[in-house]
Motif scaffolding. Structure first.
Motif, mmCIF file in Angstrom:
data_model
loop_
_atom_site.group_PDB
_atom_site.id
_atom_site.type_symbol
_atom_site.label_atom_id
_atom_site.label_comp_id
_atom_site.label_asym_id
_atom_site.label_seq_id
_atom_site.Cartn_x
_atom_site.Cartn_y
_atom_site.Cartn_z
ATOM 1 N N CYS A 1 0.786 -1.459 -0.037
ATOM 2 C CA CYS A 1 0.283 -0.004 0.120
ATOM 3 C C CYS A 1 0.751 1.227 0.171
ATOM 4 O O CYS A 1 0.303 2.445 -0.294
ATOM 5 C CB CYS A 1 -0.537 0.058 1.135
ATOM 6 S SG CYS A 1 -0.186 0.554 2.964
ATOM 7 N N CYS B 1 -1.305 -1.458 5.499
ATOM 8 C CA CYS B 1 -1.194 -2.808 5.130
ATOM 9 C C CYS B 1 -0.669 -4.232 5.424
ATOM 10 O O CYS B 1 -0.980 -5.236 5.581
ATOM 11 C CB CYS B 1 -1.353 -3.491 3.468
ATOM 12 S SG CYS B 1 0.472 -2.884 2.760
ATOM 13 N N CYS C 1 5.197 -4.458 4.188
ATOM 14 C CA CYS C 1 6.313 -4.119 4.240
ATOM 15 C C CYS C 1 7.506 -4.040 6.090
ATOM 16 O O CYS C 1 8.300 -3.840 6.072
ATOM 17 C CB CYS C 1 6.745 -2.141 3.846
ATOM 18 S SG CYS C 1 6.438 -1.474 5.351
ATOM 19 N N CYS D 1 7.805 2.316 4.548
ATOM 20 C CA CYS D 1 7.190 3.262 3.916
ATOM 21 C C CYS D 1 6.590 4.874 3.841
ATOM 22 O O CYS D 1 6.678 5.399 4.002
ATOM 23 C CB CYS D 1 5.565 2.536 3.256
ATOM 24 S SG CYS D 1 4.154 2.121 4.309
#
Ligand code: FES
Lengths: 315, 200
Positions: free
Chosen positions: A262, A267, A270, A302
């Motif tokens: 995402c 999500c 990562c 992220c």
């Protein structure tokens, strides 16, 4: 993650700041279908940086002839939306990921109440199409500052269940009135600025709503910060993260593979282990629990950053 | 009668964590028999639960009625059985809005059936609280004829509809609000294990 090159076949200004883009397969092949609320990640080769931004799909989930997104130009942003607005023209090819949905309708609900703030209207545009097909009861409340900025007006059907609140016109959204008196089995979905999501959660809690009936999506761009350096445990290499770069982007630029999906802290894909941390992790994600965050043993590259002496990642 | 503590079992067996006040939000309360004591305890914990409460009680031979009525809920009704109070319960759910809390107290059969009704009406599972009090007899569905046998206290037992001898499983159906019973002597007709009393 699977992605394919798609051609820009249309672009249209919806408001001074928001532009709609349509992507189709160059050979006209059908694209994977999706569900309302899904997003795609658009890759933008901008000079020597590869930008990747997630955008909610606004086209009909059951129409595989193309994907459409609506992009708000963030002049103070990191450059992805400005790139799309300034550089991308009809005929260009861009790499677009397969759709992924982190904001799906809960189809066990008996009624869906959708609350959108500003550009947060986008996931609901596709969900409305899905709900119309399913013939399910819904209500949509769309709040925008001014009519000129309300790009969603061009995307929404003219239906009595759709309520537009323009704060400039003194018609602000009254969350107590929206959430009070909803029938049993109602689920609420909020997309927009964090303040709106918090306000909905607070109002719902005050009215006794259980948490399981609340859904939200903030699509956060990685926040900027002071540059920092990370060390990779396996290779001993160091990677420097610039002020306007995310840790994930810096790792990618250094050819360190990290799984992602995402790119917005939602999500969990990562998630990366931290083997040593002398300093303070700046967590910006919505994935890790408060305990995980304070333990400083995991980071979501992220969106999250670091401030301090040394940070060693399990990479 | 104090709160029942069940021994841990397979994961589909329901758990009844006990009633905790959610304050003066609109509430539907339903209890049978000794479940009345859980309601009395709840009100002692926080009187404001009664401010907007619709309380329904199935006495089942107990005399808690006057004490419950004295809690002064917004509405108080008694019924002789769950079946008799079902229309009222359904109407209360149909009129309810999001934010309504459901408090269930008493036997497993009552809690199971009322939970199934409430979920079907759209009440989210996290708005339902339950506390087990009273006898531990089970409401059993025969998986063969689908008939329900109420108040089962032994394992195995005889299905009151088709007459098969059924093994009492811990497997609970949330949809039916009942445990499931399976023919105990299907492979070895007539070979029936000794009858035991069901333990909590
Ligand atoms: S990529 Fe989804 S949380 Fe980081």
């Amino acid at each position: 993650m699977s992605a394919q090159m798609l051609r820009v076949t249309a672009r249209e200004a919806l408001s001074p700041l928001v532009t709609r883009f349509r992507f189709e397969h160059p050979e006209g092949a059908a694209l994977p279908l999706f569900s309302g609320g899904a997003h795609v990640v658009v890759e933008m080769p901008d000079g020597d940086v590869l930008r990747r931004n997630a955008y909610s799909l606004i086209s009909d989930p059951l129409d595989g002839s193309g994907y459409e997104i609506a992009v708000r130009r963030e002049d103070g942003g990191r450059g992805g939306s400005v790139f799309l607005h300034r550089q991308v023209v009809v005929g260009d090819l861009l790499r677009i990921s397969a759709p992924l949905n982190l904001f799906a309708l809960d189809l066990r609900a008996k009624k869906h109440v959708m609350i959108a703030g500003g550009i947060g209207i986008t996931p609901f545009v596709a969900q409305l199409k899905q709900l119309a097909r399913l013939q399910m009861p819904f209500e949509l409340h769309y709040a925008a500052r001014s009519r000129a900025e309300a790009a969603g007006l061009a995307l929404l059907p003219d239906l009595p269940q759709i309520h537009v609140h323009i704060s400039d016109e003194g018609n602000r959204m009254d969350l107590g009135a929206v959430l009070g008196g909803q029938p049993l089995g109602t689920h609420v979905y909020t997309c927009g600025p964090e303040g709106l999501i918090d306000a909905v959660a607070e109002t719902a809690a005050r009215l006794g709503w259980p948490r399981g009936a609340l859904h939200s999506e903030v699509f956060m761009a990685p926040p900027p910060g002071t540059p920092f350096t990370v060390t990779l445990a396996r290779s001993g290499r160091t990677v420097t993260v610039g002020a306007h770069q995310s840790l994930l982007e810096a790792l990618e630029a250094a050819q360190v593979p990290v799984d992602w999906s995402c790119r917005g802290g939602a999500c969990g894909r990562c998630e990366t282990g931290v083997s040593a941390c002398h300093g303070q992790l700046e967590h910006h994600d919505h994935w890790l629990s408060d305990d995980e965050k304070s333990s400083q043993t995991k980071i979501m590259p992220c969106v999250s950053r670091f401030r301090g002496d040394t940070l060693i990642l399990d990479l | 009668m104090p709160r029942t503590h069940f021994s841990p079992s397979i994961t589909t067996r329901p758990v009844y964590p006990g009633l905790t006040s959610q304050g003066a939000t609109p509430a539907i309360l339903l209890a049978d028999g000794a479940g009345a004591e859980a309601i009395l305890d709840l009100a002692a914990q926080d009187r404001s639960v009664m401010d907007r409460a619709h309380l329904m009680f199935i006495p089942a031979g107990t005399d808690f009625g006057p004490r419950l009525a004295a809690l002064n809920p917004r509405m108080y009704r008694e019924a002789p059985s769950f079946a008799a109070c079902l229309e009222r319960f359904r109407k209360a759910l149909a009129d309810a809005h999001m934010g309504t809390q459901l408090y269930l107290a008493g036997t497993e059969g009552l809690i199971g059936q009322a939970t199934a009704e409430a979920l079907a009406a759209g009440l989210p599972a996290d708005a339902i609280q339950s506390e087990h009090r009273g006898h531990i007899a089970r409401r059993m569905q025969c998986v063969h004829c689908k008939g329900m046998t109420e108040n089962v206290t032994t394992d195995p037992f005889v299905c009151s509809h088709c007459g098969l001898t059924l093994f009492v499983r811990d497997h609970f159906s949330r949809r039916l609000g009942a445990f499931q019973g399976v023919c105990v002597d299907a492979e070895t007709p007539g070979l029936i294990p000794p009858v035991q009393e069901i333990k909590p």
